[in-house]
Design a protein around this motif. Sequence first.
Motif, short mmCIF file in Angstrom:
data_model
loop_
_atom_site.label_atom_id
_atom_site.label_comp_id
_atom_site.label_asym_id
_atom_site.label_seq_id
_atom_site.Cartn_x
_atom_site.Cartn_y
_atom_site.Cartn_z
N MET A 283 0.95 -1.07 -0.04
CA MET A 283 -0.02 -0.01 0.24
C MET A 283 0.91 1.21 -0.02
O MET A 283 1.85 1.40 0.82
N ALA A 284 0.79 2.50 -0.76
CA ALA A 284 1.34 3.38 -0.86
C ALA A 284 1.27 4.41 0.42
O ALA A 284 0.48 4.11 1.30
N ASN A 285 2.56 4.95 0.63
CA ASN A 285 2.43 5.89 1.95
C ASN A 285 1.52 6.87 1.69
O ASN A 285 1.54 7.78 0.65
N PRO A 286 0.54 7.22 2.89
CA PRO A 286 -0.42 8.20 2.53
C PRO A 286 0.19 9.39 2.75
O PRO A 286 1.36 9.85 3.54
N ILE A 287 -0.53 10.55 1.99
CA ILE A 287 -0.41 11.92 2.47
C ILE A 287 -1.82 12.24 3.19
O ILE A 287 -2.61 12.49 2.50
N LEU A 288 -1.53 12.55 4.34
CA LEU A 288 -2.57 13.07 5.19
C LEU A 288 -2.51 14.35 5.85
O LEU A 288 -1.37 14.74 6.31
N ILE A 289 -3.57 15.39 5.61
CA ILE A 289 -3.24 16.58 5.81
C ILE A 289 -4.46 17.04 6.72
O ILE A 289 -5.58 16.61 6.20
N TYR A 290 -4.12 17.81 7.82
CA TYR A 290 -5.24 18.42 8.62
C TYR A 290 -5.44 19.86 8.17
O TYR A 290 -4.20 20.70 8.31
N CYS A 291 -6.60 20.09 7.78
CA CYS A 291 -6.96 21.58 7.44
C CYS A 291 -7.87 22.30 8.13
O CYS A 291 -9.19 21.84 8.22
N LEU A 292 -7.89 23.23 8.94
CA LEU A 292 -8.79 23.68 9.72
C LEU A 292 -9.17 25.00 8.79
O LEU A 292 -8.32 25.99 8.40
N VAL A 293 -10.40 25.06 8.50
CA VAL A 293 -10.88 26.20 7.75
C VAL A 293 -11.28 27.28 8.43
O VAL A 293 -12.30 27.24 9.41
N LEU A 294 -10.58 28.54 8.48
CA LEU A 294 -10.91 29.55 9.36
C LEU A 294 -11.51 30.73 8.79
O LEU A 294 -12.31 31.61 9.34
N PHE B 8 -3.10 6.78 12.33
CA PHE B 8 -3.25 7.23 10.65
C PHE B 8 -3.24 8.52 10.52
O PHE B 8 -2.77 9.13 9.61
N SER B 9 -3.27 9.14 11.88
CA SER B 9 -3.37 10.68 11.83
C SER B 9 -2.73 11.37 13.09
O SER B 9 -2.80 10.58 14.12
N ASN B 10 -2.50 12.76 12.98
CA ASN B 10 -2.57 13.39 14.20
C ASN B 10 -3.70 13.59 14.98
O ASN B 10 -4.96 13.52 14.33
N PRO B 11 -3.77 14.00 15.99
CA PRO B 11 -5.06 13.97 16.85
C PRO B 11 -6.07 15.16 16.37
O PRO B 11 -5.38 16.11 15.83
N ILE B 12 -7.04 15.01 16.16
CA ILE B 12 -8.16 15.88 15.70
C ILE B 12 -8.95 16.35 17.04
O ILE B 12 -9.67 15.66 17.51
N LEU B 13 -9.03 17.57 16.70
CA LEU B 13 -10.08 18.37 17.54
C LEU B 13 -11.15 19.18 16.88
O LEU B 13 -10.71 20.37 16.48
N PRO B 14 -12.18 18.78 16.92
CA PRO B 14 -13.17 19.35 15.79
C PRO B 14 -13.52 20.96 16.29
O PRO B 14 -13.70 21.02 17.65
N PRO B 15 -13.63 21.99 15.44
CA PRO B 15 -13.80 23.34 15.93
C PRO B 15 -15.33 23.36 16.15
O PRO B 15 -15.97 22.77 15.29
N TYR B 16 -15.80 24.24 16.86
CA TYR B 16 -17.22 24.70 17.22
C TYR B 16 -17.54 25.80 16.12
O TYR B 16 -16.89 26.71 15.94
N ASN B 17 -18.60 25.61 15.48
CA ASN B 17 -19.21 26.64 14.58
C ASN B 17 -18.38 26.90 13.27
O ASN B 17 -18.29 28.15 12.98
#
Length: 530
Positions: free
Chosen positions: A1-12, A305-314
Amino acid sequence: MANPILIYCLVLALCTISTSADVFVSIDSGSSTASYTDENGIVWTGDDNFTRNGESRSVQSSSSVSRVMDTLRVFTTQKKNCYDIDSVKRGRVLVRATFNYGNYDNKSSPPTFDLLFDGNHWDTVRTTNVGAVWREVIYNMKGDRISVCVAQTNPGEFPFVSAVEVRVLEFKYKGDDSMDLRYPLLLSKRVAFGSNATIRYKEDPYDRIWSPERVKGYVGIPSDAPFEQAIIWNDSPPPAVLKNAITTPTPNGSSVLLGLQNIVLPMGFPRDEVTAYILWHFSEVTQLQPNQTRSFEIFLNNKSFSNPILPPYNNCSVMYITNFTVSSKDVFSLVPTNVSTLPPLINAMEVFLHGDELSNGTDTKDVQGLGSLQEAFDVLQGWSGDPCFPAPYAWDWIDCTPRVTALLLGSFGLSGLLPDFSSMNALQTIDLHNNTLRGRIPDFLGNFPNLKVLNLSNNQLNGTIPASLSSKKGLTLVVTGNPDLCTSSTSCQTQLRGPPASSSINLKKNILEVLFSSIISSVIILPLMR
């Protein structure tokens, strides 16, 4: 399996997006109404201006789903039948085709057929007795027109279309810079977790369809975020999608299964590995107290598979992977971190599979020549879409390898003068026999470098055979059945000279010569091979 490119993007940043009318096309196939507006505020038009073939039919009343799905157009002739949408703003588009069988033919036998777009194979559609099925593709256009075609694959199973939709996407998807735009994105899944209803236009200005999905064993939770402005965030879900989520029933309990293992099986895709583009969308459903933390990671096959995710409010955060190989064996999950006091949640997910590399389409020289033929002969205008691609769905009256090498227009009801199609310089066979073609044989026919067979028999051609043809080596030329065509210098001189008025003897002799030359020209075959 290919190495993943995983990106965490917070829409500000929040931005207002709108679509323009000239790139928001909604075609109600088989409808007799010029246009109308449905319950979602979408303006639909009939399909008379988009296709020349097929028959309009109505589904059984018991199978009625909506006004749009109550009619369809079925195609019982030709290998391939197409809808052509022109003057589309070049760029990235979303194209959707929908099929509601509805037992329109009283046979309770829903057909299977191939679906094509812009000369590319899209999918094999297997319609059902109950409900509509639809397919969606996102890709970068190579021209300024779009074709959506259906092709018969099984005897007696006629393809049909209920609706065709085109939406121009005026944004970039996350990871665009790392995606190979030569490949289309075939939608496998776009879901709004925890929602009770389908979400589309006007909540989503681009009319992406977000299907409601609840996962057994997990609970739906509504969001109390205000989302006060009617906005979307570029490619992220609209607020209506983020108003709900699913989570585990107890903190730090079982992870939320995203169902990626079901991408292939529920959608009919093969178990074999495929290349995917996946987006996960997260938004906190309530303002957390100081002693509360919602933190989790994405796991693949029980490994982080990822860094920690903290969902933003609103607001919304997006996790995505591009060009990633998956199969039905792979399981994605959301797992709470050690510091989390609340279980993981997810609001929405999109899964796309890469299609085959986009075709460049039929050579422009051939397209130009075929266009000249269609403009000259109305009977040919029922063929549309890409002439040669995808194989094996070339137009019925041409052969392609991949250039157009043969025109097979014998007994096609062509009437009039031959137009100039000299741009088709890969032609090897031209068969125009048994039509009603008039006028002189064009000189350009002798200039095709690879021409081996030219059949002009049984028409109404006149004049002389051009020297470019009569002297062409390796050419089989058939001109029988053209009484007014000069096939030799003698017959041409006889027809041009005519009988002298002063001599009844010469008159009879010349009449016999004309008759004899006509008889000869009606049976002569000129295989000029030297």
